[in-house]
Motif scaffolding. Structure first.
Motif, PDB file in Angstrom:
ATOM      1  N   LEU A 136     102.434  36.840  68.520  1.00  0.00           N
ATOM      2  CA  LEU A 136     103.209  35.751  67.923  1.00  0.00           C
ATOM      3  C   LEU A 136     103.292  35.910  66.404  1.00  0.00           C
ATOM      4  N   GLY A 137     102.160  36.322  65.810  1.00  0.00           N
ATOM      5  CA  GLY A 137     102.160  36.534  64.362  1.00  0.00           C
ATOM      6  C   GLY A 137     103.186  37.571  63.946  1.00  0.00           C
ATOM      7  N   LEU A 138     103.233  38.702  64.665  1.00  0.00           N
ATOM      8  CA  LEU A 138     104.207  39.751  64.351  1.00  0.00           C
ATOM      9  C   LEU A 138     105.633  39.249  64.533  1.00  0.00           C
ATOM     10  N   MET A 139     105.849  38.421  65.537  1.00  0.00           N
ATOM     11  CA  MET A 139     107.193  37.890  65.772  1.00  0.00           C
ATOM     12  C   MET A 139     107.657  37.025  64.609  1.00  0.00           C
ATOM     13  N   PHE A 140     106.707  36.451  63.873  1.00  0.00           N
ATOM     14  CA  PHE A 140     107.037  35.647  62.685  1.00  0.00           C
ATOM     15  C   PHE A 140     106.829  36.429  61.393  1.00  0.00           C
ATOM     16  N   GLY A 141     106.499  37.711  61.501  1.00  0.00           N
ATOM     17  CA  GLY A 141     106.340  38.547  60.309  1.00  0.00           C
ATOM     18  C   GLY A 141     104.937  38.629  59.761  1.00  0.00           C
ATOM     19  N   PHE A 142     103.933  38.036  60.457  1.00  0.00           N
ATOM     20  CA  PHE A 142     102.547  38.053  59.986  1.00  0.00           C
ATOM     21  C   PHE A 142     101.763  39.177  60.675  1.00  0.00           C
ATOM     22  N   LYS A 143     100.941  39.845  59.913  1.00  0.00           N
ATOM     23  CA  LYS A 143     100.016  40.835  60.477  1.00  0.00           C
ATOM     24  C   LYS A 143      98.628  40.209  60.538  1.00  0.00           C
ATOM     25  N   ILE A 144      98.149  39.954  61.745  1.00  0.00           N
ATOM     26  CA  ILE A 144      96.852  39.322  61.954  1.00  0.00           C
ATOM     27  C   ILE A 144      95.851  40.372  62.400  1.00  0.00           C
ATOM     28  N   ASP A 145      94.650  40.325  61.840  1.00  0.00           N
ATOM     29  CA  ASP A 145      93.631  41.336  62.147  1.00  0.00           C
ATOM     30  C   ASP A 145      93.216  41.284  63.612  1.00  0.00           C
ATOM     31  N   GLU A 146      92.803  42.448  64.110  1.00  0.00           N
ATOM     32  CA  GLU A 146      92.293  42.540  65.477  1.00  0.00           C
ATOM     33  C   GLU A 146      91.006  41.726  65.610  1.00  0.00           C
ATOM     34  N   ASN A 147      90.810  41.145  66.795  1.00  0.00           N
ATOM     35  CA  ASN A 147      89.621  40.323  67.032  1.00  0.00           C
ATOM     36  C   ASN A 147      88.672  40.951  68.044  1.00  0.00           C
ATOM     37  N   PHE A 148      89.128  42.001  68.737  1.00  0.00           N
ATOM     38  CA  PHE A 148      88.297  42.686  69.723  1.00  0.00           C
ATOM     39  C   PHE A 148      88.514  44.191  69.619  1.00  0.00           C
ATOM     40  N   ASN A 149      87.442  44.941  69.878  1.00  0.00           N
ATOM     41  CA  ASN A 149      87.528  46.399  69.842  1.00  0.00           C
ATOM     42  C   ASN A 149      86.677  46.983  70.977  1.00  0.00           C
ATOM     43  N   TYR A 150      87.141  46.763  72.208  1.00  0.00           N
ATOM     44  CA  TYR A 150      86.455  47.259  73.410  1.00  0.00           C
ATOM     45  C   TYR A 150      84.950  46.969  73.372  1.00  0.00           C
ATOM     46  N   PRO A 151      84.569  45.698  73.353  1.00  0.00           N
ATOM     47  CA  PRO A 151      83.139  45.347  73.200  1.00  0.00           C
ATOM     48  C   PRO A 151      82.247  45.817  74.341  1.00  0.00           C
ATOM     49  N   TYR A 152      82.799  45.985  75.549  1.00  0.00           N
ATOM     50  CA  TYR A 152      81.953  46.342  76.688  1.00  0.00           C
ATOM     51  C   TYR A 152      81.619  47.834  76.765  1.00  0.00           C
ATOM     52  N   ILE A 153      82.024  48.605  75.761  1.00  0.00           N
ATOM     53  CA  ILE A 153      81.567  50.002  75.692  1.00  0.00           C
ATOM     54  C   ILE A 153      80.368  50.118  74.747  1.00  0.00           C
ATOM     55  N   SER A 154      79.880  48.995  74.256  1.00  0.00           N
ATOM     56  CA  SER A 154      78.777  48.984  73.282  1.00  0.00           C
ATOM     57  C   SER A 154      77.489  49.519  73.883  1.00  0.00           C
ATOM     58  N   LYS A 155      76.662  50.084  73.015  1.00  0.00           N
ATOM     59  CA  LYS A 155      75.367  50.624  73.431  1.00  0.00           C
ATOM     60  C   LYS A 155      74.208  49.840  72.820  1.00  0.00           C
ATOM     61  N   SER A 156      74.504  48.693  72.274  1.00  0.00           N
ATOM     62  CA  SER A 156      73.473  47.788  71.744  1.00  0.00           C
ATOM     63  C   SER A 156      74.105  46.420  71.559  1.00  0.00           C
ATOM     64  N   ILE A 157      73.280  45.400  71.404  1.00  0.00           N
ATOM     65  CA  ILE A 157      73.806  44.055  71.171  1.00  0.00           C
ATOM     66  C   ILE A 157      74.386  43.960  69.752  1.00  0.00           C
ATOM     67  N   THR A 158      73.797  44.686  68.819  1.00  0.00           N
ATOM     68  CA  THR A 158      74.332  44.718  67.456  1.00  0.00           C
ATOM     69  C   THR A 158      75.747  45.276  67.455  1.00  0.00           C
ATOM     70  N   GLU A 159      75.950  46.383  68.163  1.00  0.00           N
ATOM     71  CA  GLU A 159      77.286  46.978  68.242  1.00  0.00           C
ATOM     72  C   GLU A 159      78.258  46.053  68.962  1.00  0.00           C
ATOM     73  N   PHE A 160      77.765  45.378  69.997  1.00  0.00           N
ATOM     74  CA  PHE A 160      78.616  44.446  70.729  1.00  0.00           C
ATOM     75  C   PHE A 160      79.224  43.413  69.791  1.00  0.00           C
ATOM     76  N   TRP A 161      78.411  42.880  68.870  1.00  0.00           N
ATOM     77  CA  TRP A 161      78.916  41.852  67.968  1.00  0.00           C
ATOM     78  C   TRP A 161      79.747  42.414  66.818  1.00  0.00           C
ATOM     79  N   ARG A 162      79.777  43.720  66.685  1.00  0.00           N
ATOM     80  CA  ARG A 162      80.748  44.323  65.765  1.00  0.00           C
ATOM     81  C   ARG A 162      82.106  44.451  66.432  1.00  0.00           C
TER      82      ARG A 162
END
Length: 407
Positions: free
Chosen positions: A188-214
């Motif tokens: 929706l942001g792109l449709m209105f011309g806004f670039k919104i940062d990503e909020n997820f980056n494949y969290p379930y491939i994490s190898k620690s809880i620290t990485e999960f929250w990154r």
């Protein structure tokens, strides 16, 4: 704040007032009933527990307002003279219900000088439909299993395999629900011309809880990092006691932010315990097989979601006990086989889409396979197909709001 920024004492006064006001409003609407209820239980005062309707998205726009004021104080962004621009930033409708928690330093310039194009609109529409597909086709499908099993647990012990299937179903549900919503916001942001940062980056491939929250709810974890963890000293403190203190404050606050229930507080505490252990023992540097690290991370994440989904700590304890056969419950259930059989395709799709497989394959073959670029013409047709399938599911299905709507 912008005018008196150089006068430190006055600027700190403004910081205190604005944070107290915003957090005070959040407390009244979201936590007052919880606090009064617990005081009443402890002291048996027979207090009248207030039942206040929760404004949609209050946790998100409160944090956006606080981040703006703090960034002005830190001279990261100039004070905005036009209140309409601030209003648009705080109440930007795609984000207002469930985030992401954007920063004015990234959005402010776009509000004043963004460019519209058919390219942005088309990419945004495709991203929106991708998120819609995640929510309607995957999250809603597995939610039936999760809801059924968690409801059965309230009536009595459920078999071990069924308990695990229910927890895995909820693990899939919450990811595709929330990441699907985030995809729709970005689209929706792109449709209105806004670039919104990503909020997820494949969290379930994490190898620690620290990485999960990154990788999970990036805008929230980065908010707590920048506005609480780092000001407290972060990990650059002179002893491990202060590091543990900082982590404790951040993760209990994260639990409290998610909801006014003890289950959320204990969920935050669970994350604190394992992240603290990983920091203290330098978990990333330990020579442990990556597969074992991955299994460990998924195991803790899954247990955390059981806490997150349960109505109270008693139900959470009973559910976890069922997962390990500690309630005299059976191991197998015909429900397990039935649910797996009927939703096998959904589970396989969920596993594949939880990993960057498609992204890597696309990158690998795009320039190497002759004629592959011709498939670009097929992509819009496929996206439209997903859209119409989603519409048909929504027409025949029941109302199923986004999980994070209530936070």
């Amino acid at each position: 704040m912008g005018k008196f920024r150089e006068k430190k004492l006055l600027a700190k006064f403004f910081i205190f007032v604005t944070c107290a006001y915003n957090l005070g409003m959040l407390f009244v609407f979201k936590y007052l009933g919880f606090v009064v209820k617990n005081i009443d239980k402890v002291g048996n005062y027979k207090l009248s527990i207030p039942n206040i309707a929760l404004p949609i998205g209050i946790s998100y726009f409160t944090f956006k307002a606080i981040s703006y004021v703090v960034d002005v104080y830190k001279n990261k962004v100039e004070a905005e003279k036009n209140p309409l621009n601030i209003g648009l930033y705080i109440a930007f409708f795609p984000e207002v219900i469930s985030g992401p928690i954007s920063r004015y330093v990234k959005v402010g310039e776009q509000i004043k000088n963004r460019e519209h194009s058919w390219q942005k609109f088309s990419v945004g529409a495709c991203r929106f439909i991708t998120g819609l597909g995640k929510k309607v086709l995957i999250s809603n499908s597995v939610s039936i299993i999760a809801d059924k099993v968690f409801t059965m647990n309230t009536n009595g012990p459920v078999p071990v395999t069924l308990a695990w299937l229910g927890s895995i179903a909820y693990t899939i549900q919450i990811f595709f629900d929330f990441s699907g919503y985030s995809d729709m916001v970005i689209g929706l942001g792109l449709m209105f011309g806004f670039k919104i940062d990503e909020n997820f980056n494949y969290p379930y491939i994490s190898k620690s809880i620290t990485e999960f929250w990154r990788r999970w709810h990036i805008s929230l974890s980065s908010w707590f990092r920048d506005y609480i963890y780092i000001p407290l000293g972060g990990s650059r403190v002179d002893n491990k006691d202060k590091l543990i203190r900082n982590l404790f404050i951040v993760w209990v606050s994260t639990g409290v932010w998610h909801g006014a229930e003890w289950t959320f507080i204990m969920w935050g505490f669970l994350n604190f315990v394992f992240i603290a252990l990983e920091k203290v023992f330098s978990f990333d540097d330990l020579k442990i097989n990556p597969v074992i690290k991955h299994i460990y991370a998924l195991f803790i994440i899954n247990l955390g979601w059981v806490l997150f989904r349960s109505e109270n700590l008693i139900q959470a304890g009973k559910y976890v006990a069922c997962m390990f056969g500690l309630r005299g419950n059976a191991f197998w259930s015909n429900y397990t086989f039935m649910f797996v059989k009927e939703n096998a395709v959904i589970f396989i799709a969920a596993v594949i889409l939880s990993m960057p497989i498609a992204k890597k394959v696309n990158k690998l073959v795009y320039d190497k396979v002759p004629g592959y670029k011709i498939l670009n013409g097929v992509y819009p047709i496929a996206v439209l197909g997903v859209f119409f399938v989603c519409i048909s599911y929504l027409i025949k299905g029941t109302y199923n709001p986004f999980i994070y709507l209530k936070f």
